[in-house]
Design an enzyme around this catalytic site. Structure first.
Site, mmCIF file in Angstrom:
data_model
loop_
_atom_site.group_PDB
_atom_site.id
_atom_site.type_symbol
_atom_site.label_atom_id
_atom_site.label_comp_id
_atom_site.label_asym_id
_atom_site.label_seq_id
_atom_site.Cartn_x
_atom_site.Cartn_y
_atom_site.Cartn_z
ATOM 1 N N CYS A 289 0.812 -1.221 0.000
ATOM 2 C CA CYS A 289 0.000 0.000 0.000
ATOM 3 C C CYS A 289 0.845 1.271 0.000
ATOM 4 O O CYS A 289 0.351 2.344 -0.345
ATOM 5 C CB CYS A 289 -0.946 0.005 1.201
ATOM 6 S SG CYS A 289 -2.191 -1.309 1.150
ATOM 7 N N HIS B 211 -3.257 7.501 2.478
ATOM 8 C CA HIS B 211 -3.646 6.196 1.952
ATOM 9 C C HIS B 211 -5.036 5.880 2.493
ATOM 10 O O HIS B 211 -5.296 5.999 3.690
ATOM 11 C CB HIS B 211 -2.634 5.142 2.393
ATOM 12 C CG HIS B 211 -3.073 3.742 2.136
ATOM 13 N ND1 HIS B 211 -3.587 3.339 0.917
ATOM 14 C CD2 HIS B 211 -3.097 2.641 2.937
ATOM 15 C CE1 HIS B 211 -3.890 2.056 0.986
ATOM 16 N NE2 HIS B 211 -3.614 1.610 2.199
ATOM 17 N N ASN C 148 -10.048 0.449 -0.139
ATOM 18 C CA ASN C 148 -8.590 0.457 -0.119
ATOM 19 C C ASN C 148 -8.074 -0.096 -1.446
ATOM 20 O O ASN C 148 -8.168 -1.293 -1.700
ATOM 21 C CB ASN C 148 -8.093 -0.393 1.060
ATOM 22 C CG ASN C 148 -6.577 -0.439 1.158
ATOM 23 O OD1 ASN C 148 -5.868 -0.003 0.259
ATOM 24 N ND2 ASN C 148 -6.078 -0.975 2.255
#
EC number: 2.3.1.180
Length: 319
Positions: free
Chosen positions: A115, A246, A276
Site C-alpha cells: 500500500c 492512503h 482500499n
C-alpha cells in the site's frame, strides 16, 4: 535548484461496483458495520471485466500524460508501484512502456511496497530528477487486490477495491516535492501476507491480515512520520493545506488528521467510494481532488501511506 513537480495526474477505476449491500449477500456483515469499522460504502472491482493491473495502469498513465500536455516521447523513466503485477516478469512498467509505445532508451521498473508503493515510487523518481538529470518521469500506483482477497473472510474482503493512479513528474525550478521519508520494519512481515511467491505459496493465494495489530501500528507509525517530515522540511503543521492519506481505514485517517490539527474538510477522502486500492489510493485521491478543483497549483500537500512489509512513507510537496 531542480525540483520534481507534478505536471499531470490521471486515474482509472473499473466500471463494476461492489456495494456493502452486495457484500451482505456474500458474508455475515452489514453496511452499518462496515461503515462504522472502516468507512467503506462501495468499491470498484475488476471481477470478470477485461481490466487487469496493466490495462488500468496504462489508462491512468494516458490521462496523466494528457493533463501534463507533454509528448509521450519525452518520458525518460517509468516507475510502477504495485503488489499485484500481471506476471512475475516482465514488469508492469515494461508492459506500460509497450502499450504507450515509449522509446527504448529509458529505464522501466516496478517496486513492491504494497500500500506504500506509490509513495516509495514517488521518492525514487524525485531522486532521479534531483540528482540524475531525469526530466519527465511517469509514476504509477496500481493494484488489483480483489483478485487475492478471500471472499469468505469478512474481515478483509470488505476493505479492498481495484484501481490505478498516475502522475507525470517534471524537472522544474519552482518548488515541487520538498521531502520524502521512507521506513520499513520486516519484524512485522507476518501481519499482512499473500503467499504467492516461488518458494512458498497457497494453491489460491489469499490476503491475510491481523487487523487489530495493523491498525495500532499504522496509527503510531503514520503519526510519527508526518511529524518527522514536517520537521525535516522546516515547516509547521499550519503550513499544510491538504492531507492526502492512503485510503485504508477512516479511523486511521482521522487519527492522523487530528495529530496534524487538520479539519476533515482539509483531508482528501475517497475511501467511501473506492475502498482500499493499495498503491493506487493516493494518486486516485489526488486526481479526484485536482479534477474537482479542490487542490490548486501552489497548495502544500502531505501524502502518507502504510502497508505490508511493514513499509510506510510520507511525501511533502507543493503542487
Amino acid at each position: 535548484m531542480t525540483y520534481a513537480r507534478i505536471q499531470g495526474v490521471g486515474s482509472y477505476i473499473p466500471q463494476q461496483i461492489l456495494s456493502n449491500a452486495d457484500l451482505e449477500k456474500m458474508v455475515n456483515t452489514t453496511d452499518e458495520w462496515i461503515m462504522q469499522r472502516v468507512g467503506v460504502r462501495e468499491r470498484h472491482v475488476i471481477a470478470n471485466s477485461p481490466d487487469n493491473t496493466t490495462t488500468m495502469a496504462v489508462d491512468a498513465a494516458k490521462r496523466a500524460i494528457e493533463m501534463a500536455g507533454i509528448d509521450p516521447a519525452v518520458i525518460d523513466m517509468i516507475i510502477v508501484g504495485t503488489a499485484t503485477a500481471e506476471y512475475y516478469f516482465p514488469s508492469t512498467a515494461c508492459l506500460v512502456q509497450k502499450h504507450l509505445n515509449l522509446r527504448e532508451d529509458i529505464p522501466a521498473f516496478d517496486i513492491n511496497a504494497a500500500c506504500a508503493g506509490f509513495v516509495y515510487a514517488l521518492s525514487i523518481a524525485d531522486q532521479y530528477i534531483r540528482n540524475e538529470g531525469a526530466k519527465h518521469i511517469l509514476v504509477i500506483g496500481v493494484d488489483s487486490l480483489t483478485k487475492v482477497v478471500d471472499w469468505k473472510d469478512r474481515s478483509t474482503c470488505i476493505l479492498f477495491g481495484d484501481g490505478a493512479g498516475a502522475v507525470i513528474l517534471q524537472a522544474h525550478k519552482e518548488p515541487g516535492i520538498l521531502n520524502t521519508i521512507l521506513h520499513a520494519n520486516g519484524d512485522y512481515s507476518d501481519l499482512i501476507t499473500a503467499k504467492s511467491g516461488v518458494w512458498e505459496r497457497e494453491s489460491v493465494p489469499h490476503l491475510h491480515m491481523y487487523g487489530k495489530e495493523v491498525f495500532k501500528l499504522a496509527v503510531t507509525k503514520l503519526g510519527e512520520i508526518v511529524d518527522e517530515i514536517i520537521e525535516k522540511s522546516g515547516l509547521k503543521q499550519s503550513d499544510i493545506d491538504w492531507l492526502i492519506p492512503h485510503q485504508a481505514n477512516l479511523r486511521i485517517i482521522e487519527a492522523t488528521a487530528k495529530r496534524l490539527g487538520l479539519p476533515r474538510e482539509r483531508v482528501i477522502l475517497t475511501i467511501e467510494q473506492h475502498g482500499n486500492t493499495s498503491a493506487a489510493s493516493i494518486p486516485l485521491a489526488l486526481d479526484a481532488a485536482v479534477r474537482a478543483g479542490k487542490i490548486k497549483r501552489g497548495d502544500t500537500l502531505l501524502l502518507e501511506a502504510f502497508g505490508a512489509g511493514l513499509a510506510w512513507g510520507a511525501a511533502l510537496l507543493k503542487l
